[in-house]
Structure formats: structure tokens, C-alpha cells
Design a protein around this motif. Sequence first.
Motif, PDB file in Angstrom:
ATOM      1  N   THR A  83      -8.055  -6.990   1.272  1.00  0.00           N
ATOM      2  CA  THR A  83      -7.200  -6.664   2.427  1.00  0.00           C
ATOM      3  C   THR A  83      -6.828  -5.185   2.386  1.00  0.00           C
ATOM      4  OG1 THR A  83      -5.113  -7.029   1.267  1.00  0.00           O
ATOM      5  CG2 THR A  83      -6.155  -8.976   2.285  1.00  0.00           C
ATOM      6  N   GLY A  84      -6.405  -4.684   3.554  1.00  0.00           N
ATOM      7  CA  GLY A  84      -5.975  -3.293   3.653  1.00  0.00           C
ATOM      8  C   GLY A  84      -4.804  -3.004   2.713  1.00  0.00           C
ATOM      9  N   ALA A  85      -3.890  -3.955   2.587  1.00  0.00           N
ATOM     10  CA  ALA A  85      -2.717  -3.737   1.723  1.00  0.00           C
ATOM     11  C   ALA A  85      -3.158  -3.620   0.260  1.00  0.00           C
ATOM     12  CB  ALA A  85      -1.727  -4.888   1.894  1.00  0.00           C
ATOM     13  N   GLN A  86      -4.110  -4.463  -0.139  1.00  0.00           N
ATOM     14  CA  GLN A  86      -4.613  -4.373  -1.532  1.00  0.00           C
ATOM     15  C   GLN A  86      -5.350  -3.045  -1.736  1.00  0.00           C
ATOM     16  OE1 GLN A  86      -7.008  -7.908  -1.472  1.00  0.00           O
ATOM     17  NE2 GLN A  86      -5.492  -9.120  -2.584  1.00  0.00           N
ATOM     18  N   ALA A  87      -6.071  -2.615  -0.685  1.00  0.00           N
ATOM     19  CA  ALA A  87      -6.806  -1.352  -0.796  1.00  0.00           C
ATOM     20  C   ALA A  87      -5.822  -0.187  -0.964  1.00  0.00           C
ATOM     21  CB  ALA A  87      -7.677  -1.143   0.434  1.00  0.00           C
TER      22      ALA A  87
ATOM     23  N   PHE B 232      -6.742   6.714  -6.691  1.00  0.00           N
ATOM     24  CA  PHE B 232      -7.071   7.925  -5.913  1.00  0.00           C
ATOM     25  C   PHE B 232      -5.810   8.407  -5.194  1.00  0.00           C
ATOM     26  CE2 PHE B 232     -10.671   4.820  -5.454  1.00  0.00           C
ATOM     27  CZ  PHE B 232     -11.604   5.454  -6.253  1.00  0.00           C
ATOM     28  N   PRO B 233      -4.715   8.701  -5.956  1.00  0.00           N
ATOM     29  CA  PRO B 233      -3.437   8.954  -5.254  1.00  0.00           C
ATOM     30  C   PRO B 233      -3.489  10.142  -4.308  1.00  0.00           C
ATOM     31  CG  PRO B 233      -3.252   9.397  -7.634  1.00  0.00           C
ATOM     32  CD  PRO B 233      -4.572   8.738  -7.412  1.00  0.00           C
ATOM     33  N   ASP B 234      -4.220  11.225  -4.675  1.00  0.00           N
ATOM     34  CA  ASP B 234      -4.241  12.387  -3.766  1.00  0.00           C
ATOM     35  C   ASP B 234      -4.987  12.045  -2.472  1.00  0.00           C
ATOM     36  OD1 ASP B 234      -6.636  12.269  -5.256  1.00  0.00           O
ATOM     37  OD2 ASP B 234      -6.976  14.428  -5.177  1.00  0.00           O
ATOM     38  N   ALA B 235      -6.019  11.211  -2.566  1.00  0.00           N
ATOM     39  CA  ALA B 235      -6.736  10.800  -1.351  1.00  0.00           C
ATOM     40  C   ALA B 235      -5.862   9.849  -0.535  1.00  0.00           C
ATOM     41  CB  ALA B 235      -8.050  10.123  -1.723  1.00  0.00           C
ATOM     42  N   SER B 236      -5.185   8.943  -1.219  1.00  0.00           N
ATOM     43  CA  SER B 236      -4.382   7.936  -0.522  1.00  0.00           C
ATOM     44  C   SER B 236      -3.381   8.592   0.429  1.00  0.00           C
ATOM     45  CB  SER B 236      -3.659   7.077  -1.556  1.00  0.00           C
ATOM     46  OG  SER B 236      -3.064   5.974  -0.934  1.00  0.00           O
ATOM     47  N   ARG B 237      -2.755   9.683  -0.054  1.00  0.00           N
ATOM     48  CA  ARG B 237      -1.759  10.379   0.779  1.00  0.00           C
ATOM     49  C   ARG B 237      -2.366  10.948   2.062  1.00  0.00           C
ATOM     50  NH1 ARG B 237       0.135  11.906  -4.308  1.00  0.00           N
ATOM     51  NH2 ARG B 237      -1.127  13.800  -4.416  1.00  0.00           N
ATOM     52  N   LEU B 238      -3.685  11.201   2.045  1.00  0.00           N
ATOM     53  CA  LEU B 238      -4.332  11.860   3.190  1.00  0.00           C
ATOM     54  C   LEU B 238      -4.947  10.872   4.197  1.00  0.00           C
ATOM     55  CD1 LEU B 238      -6.204  14.590   1.097  1.00  0.00           C
ATOM     56  CD2 LEU B 238      -4.191  14.949   2.538  1.00  0.00           C
ATOM     57  N   ILE B 239      -4.870   9.569   3.881  1.00  0.00           N
ATOM     58  CA  ILE B 239      -5.536   8.572   4.746  1.00  0.00           C
ATOM     59  C   ILE B 239      -4.474   7.657   5.353  1.00  0.00           C
ATOM     60  CG2 ILE B 239      -7.418   6.871   4.869  1.00  0.00           C
ATOM     61  CD1 ILE B 239      -8.466   7.936   2.202  1.00  0.00           C
ATOM     62  N   PRO B 240      -3.827   8.106   6.432  1.00  0.00           N
ATOM     63  CA  PRO B 240      -2.716   7.305   6.963  1.00  0.00           C
ATOM     64  C   PRO B 240      -3.160   5.933   7.469  1.00  0.00           C
ATOM     65  CG  PRO B 240      -3.239   9.162   8.431  1.00  0.00           C
ATOM     66  CD  PRO B 240      -4.021   9.357   7.179  1.00  0.00           C
ATOM     67  N   ALA B 241      -4.389   5.847   8.000  1.00  0.00           N
ATOM     68  CA  ALA B 241      -4.820   4.566   8.593  1.00  0.00           C
ATOM     69  C   ALA B 241      -5.654   3.740   7.616  1.00  0.00           C
ATOM     70  CB  ALA B 241      -5.614   4.847   9.868  1.00  0.00           C
ATOM     71  N   LEU B 242      -5.417   3.943   6.327  1.00  0.00           N
ATOM     72  CA  LEU B 242      -6.263   3.269   5.328  1.00  0.00           C
ATOM     73  C   LEU B 242      -6.284   1.747   5.515  1.00  0.00           C
ATOM     74  CD1 LEU B 242      -6.359   4.315   1.608  1.00  0.00           C
ATOM     75  CD2 LEU B 242      -6.532   1.931   2.223  1.00  0.00           C
ATOM     76  N   GLU B 243      -5.081   1.152   5.685  1.00  0.00           N
ATOM     77  CA  GLU B 243      -5.024  -0.317   5.812  1.00  0.00           C
ATOM     78  C   GLU B 243      -5.856  -0.774   7.012  1.00  0.00           C
ATOM     79  OE1 GLU B 243      -2.480   1.638   5.297  1.00  0.00           O
ATOM     80  OE2 GLU B 243      -1.116   0.801   3.796  1.00  0.00           O
ATOM     81  N   HIS B 244      -5.639  -0.089   8.155  1.00  0.00           N
ATOM     82  CA  HIS B 244      -6.345  -0.478   9.379  1.00  0.00           C
ATOM     83  C   HIS B 244      -7.862  -0.308   9.218  1.00  0.00           C
ATOM     84  CE1 HIS B 244      -8.240   0.335  13.274  1.00  0.00           C
ATOM     85  NE2 HIS B 244      -7.429  -0.607  13.726  1.00  0.00           N
TER      86      HIS B 244
END
Length: 474
Positions: A271-275, A283-295
Motif C-alpha cells: 500500500t501507499g502508506a507502507q511505501a 530513502f528519507p531525503d527522497a521521501s521528503r521530495l515526493i509529496p504524492a508518494l502514497e497516491h
Amino acid sequence: PPASGDGADAPHLTIVGAGLAGALLAILLAQRGWSIDVYEKRGDLRELGYERGRSINLALAERGRHALRQADADDAVMAKTVMMRGRMVHFADGHLDLQRYGRDDTEVIWSVHRGELNEALLDIAEQAGARIHFHHRLDSVDFDARIAKFGDDRGDTVREIHFDTLVGADGAGSALRQAMAGVCELGERSEFLGHSYKELEIPPGPDGGFQIEPHALHIWPRGRYMCIALPNDEGTFTVTLFLPNHALPNHALPNHAAPDEGAPGFDTITTGAQARAFFDRDFPDASRLIPALEHDFDHNPTGVLGTLYLDRWHLDHRAVLIGDAAHAMVPFHGQGMNCAFEDCVALANHLLRTTDRGEAFAGFQSERLPNARAIQQMALENYLEMRDHVDDDDYILQRELGNRLAERHPQRFLPRYAMVTFTHLPYAVALARGETQHEMLVELTRDRTTLDGFDWDAADALVEARLPPLPEDY
Ligand code: FAD
């Protein structure tokens, strides 16, 4: 050469698929006076826009550019690219390191949007006189009667087309390949990677510009899995997450070890939440840059990766396969399209050299098949290198020594990545020379952590003994 092949005695060719290879082959032959019809199952992406689902952007390298130059298409394509100087490695502890691909900015690769590239090639193909028929999906072929049947996704209209010769540029799931396999043995086998991919996006920053270094291919190597990001010319990055998929068989990787129980995979992160939680951890620095990651994770398809091997690419003088239809590969050397473009130039040259199409196809296959096999192998090996080795001390030392030997012996020692990416040396030559070079690097760095006190005379002698000079015009 004549601009269009509508003269009564112009040779005619029917191409299936107006993707990257189909469009380029159409240009090369239409520009040389051939009469070309291309049948494409999708609608015209210049009107409908690019359908999501395939990889969004691609790395274009010298081989691809060389082919585009033969078709006078290089300038139009290059106007849409972003230069990438090297790999920007995002280490697990957060520090960054730019590993340059080549010596300077003459040795770089280029990120290009698949849709924009395809559009540019379709425009040039039509200008050269090729006819492109959209909404024509090849369904079946009667090779004896030379009739190809096409359906239309918008309805069930079936059109029958008479052909002299069919070229299958219809990608990894080629319908023409399937039809050929019904009448002759192609020796087909596929090896799944057991790893899949998902695309995500880093949007532009508040000022509309790139949020991270644009002139690099970003990599977050994490051992058994990794993320990469390539820039797009509108200020975004397409991020691709490569993860094991333990639900899939895996028989493609050399020395592949069984997956760790509970290791991250598309079967455990669903799921997006698990991702998001996984990205925050790995990948914390990438995570901050991907606002629509869950979607994006929930809605974008999960792509499967594999290698397709055939022993035979043509059915006498009636049909031939090129590009992914003949030799799909895993994407880790960024060479699938580059190799497909080289195929187009090779096939066009063979067709222009003789009127005997059986001879042309046989010549094309014997020139290209060993090279396709070589890049397929190197693409698999590069996966291990990207996800597992780029942050490894032995690898970094060998790489440094390789670069130094290349400076000392520019006519003999060229890192394998450079042979594949910046030259036109046949892939099979790059593979063979690369193996010799790798053995030398391992030997010369054994039990070392630095190059301090290195015996350069012995290394020079080894290079001269084991590596013959490169050909003049590579
Ligand atoms: P395709 O591009 O797949 O085109 C096939 C065309 O045929 C399509 O237009 C399709 O709609 C059409 N078609 C399919 N079936 C039919 C039918 N029955 N009838 C009519 N038309 C049909 N390569 C690189 O060089 N650099 C990279 O950085 C790179 N990155 C990649 C990343 C990923 C994740 C993936 C999956 C691949 C990547 N590749 C890369 C490989 C590259 O995408 C392919 O090698 C390339 O697209 C092959 O071109 P092609 O024309 O053979 O096939």
C-alpha cells in the motif's frame, strides 16, 4: 536521396509498431526513397498525449545519438533532453557523491521523455513520407498468403493488409513474434528478474526549478533494492523504485542468493502508506521530495522486468524482428532503446545493400544477435553494480584504478561502462574487453585499500600484454 517512396518501383516495407524502433526505421528507409507503412495499435500520442504505464524517461547515449544522426533526427531530439554527467549516489548515511561517467562533459548521457522522443520521431517519419496508421493492432498473420490482420481497440473492426515483408517493432510482447513462432521455431525463452519497478515523481520546487541536482542520474543503492531518479526538462524527476518481488520466479541474476525472509519487496509493501514508511526509513531525503508518494504507489502499475532470448529473429524473407521484440532486456544499463536504434541502422543498411530480403535479414541477425546477447548480459550485471556495488570500497578502488589506467593507456584501456555508453564498439567487444579489464583490476587491487605506493610499471606492462590497442574509429 528522394524524399518519399511513392514511386511505382520504390521498395515497400510494412512495419508493425510505431514506438521508438518502428519510427526510426521508418525514417531511415523513407528518407532513402522507400515506401513505408507503419501500423500502430495505440492512437496518435501527439493528439492523445502520452499514456502512463511505460517508463517515462530514458537515458540516451552515444549509440542512440549516432543512429539519430543517420536519420537527421539528433537536433530535434537533443532539444528535449537534460544532460546527466554521472551518478549522484545517495548513501545510506545521507552523504552524496557524484561519480562522473566519463572524463568531462563530452562523455555524458541524456535524459529524454519517452513521449516527447516518440512524437519527434513520428513527425520526422511523416515528413520523410512514411504513412503511419494508428489504432491498428496486429492480431494474426497468414505468412503463405502474405496477409496481416489488424484489429482496432476502439471497436472490433478488422482490416486485412497484404504485405511483402513485415518488420516487427512491436515491443517485448510482440504479436508478430507470436505469429512467427506459430510457423517456425524461434528458440524463445524469457528469464524474469524477480524484481519489479514502480514509478513515482519529484515535482518542481516552489520556484518551478529542479529540487535536486538536475545534471545527474540519482541512485539510492541499498543492497538488494534501490531507487533511481532521472530529470525531465520541465523541472521534475521520474523516480523508479526497484524492489524484489518474492512472488515471482527469479532465474536471471548470476549468483543470485535466495531472498531474505521479510526483506522489503512488492509482495510485502503493498500500500501507499507502507511505501511511505519504507521510504522514510530507507530513502528519507527522497521521501521528503515526493509529496504524492502514497497516491502514485497505489495508482501506478508495477512493471515486471526480464530478458527475452531468441535464437532466430527472422522467418526467411517474409518477416524480421527488431528492438525489444527480438531482445528485450532489463533496463539497468539504459541501453534497450540505444540498442534498438542501432538495430534500425543495421537493418536499414542490410536492406539497402541487397534486394534479397532473406539475405538482408540473415546478415542483420548475424551482425546483431551476438551483440544483443552481450548487452543483455551486461545489463543484468549492471543491476548488481548499481544496487550493491557503487557504495562498496573495493568497487570504488577498482574504479579509481580503472580511470587512472584509462588516462595512462587511452588506446588500450577504456572502462566497460565507457565502451558501452560513449563508443560504437560492438557490445560483444565491450563485454570481452571488459572481462579482461575486470580480471586485471581485481588482481592489481588485491589486499589494497588505496593506490598509495602502487607499482605503476607492473600495471602498465600488464595492460600492454593483455589488451590489444582499440580500433582506430571506435
Ligand atoms: P517499444 O518502445 O515497446 O514500442 C513498441 C510499439 O509497438 C509501441 O508503440 C506499441 O504500442 C506497439 N505495439 C505493440 N503491440 C502491437 C501490435 N500488436 N500491433 C501494433 N502495434 C503494437 N532504454 C534505454 O536505452 N535507456 C533507458 O534509460 C531505458 N530505461 C528503461 C526503463 C524501464 C523501466 C524500462 C522498462 C525500459 C527502459 N529502456 C531503456 C528500454 C526501452 O524502453 C526499450 O528498449 C525500447 O522502448 C524498445 O523500443 P521498441 O520500439 O523496440 O519497443
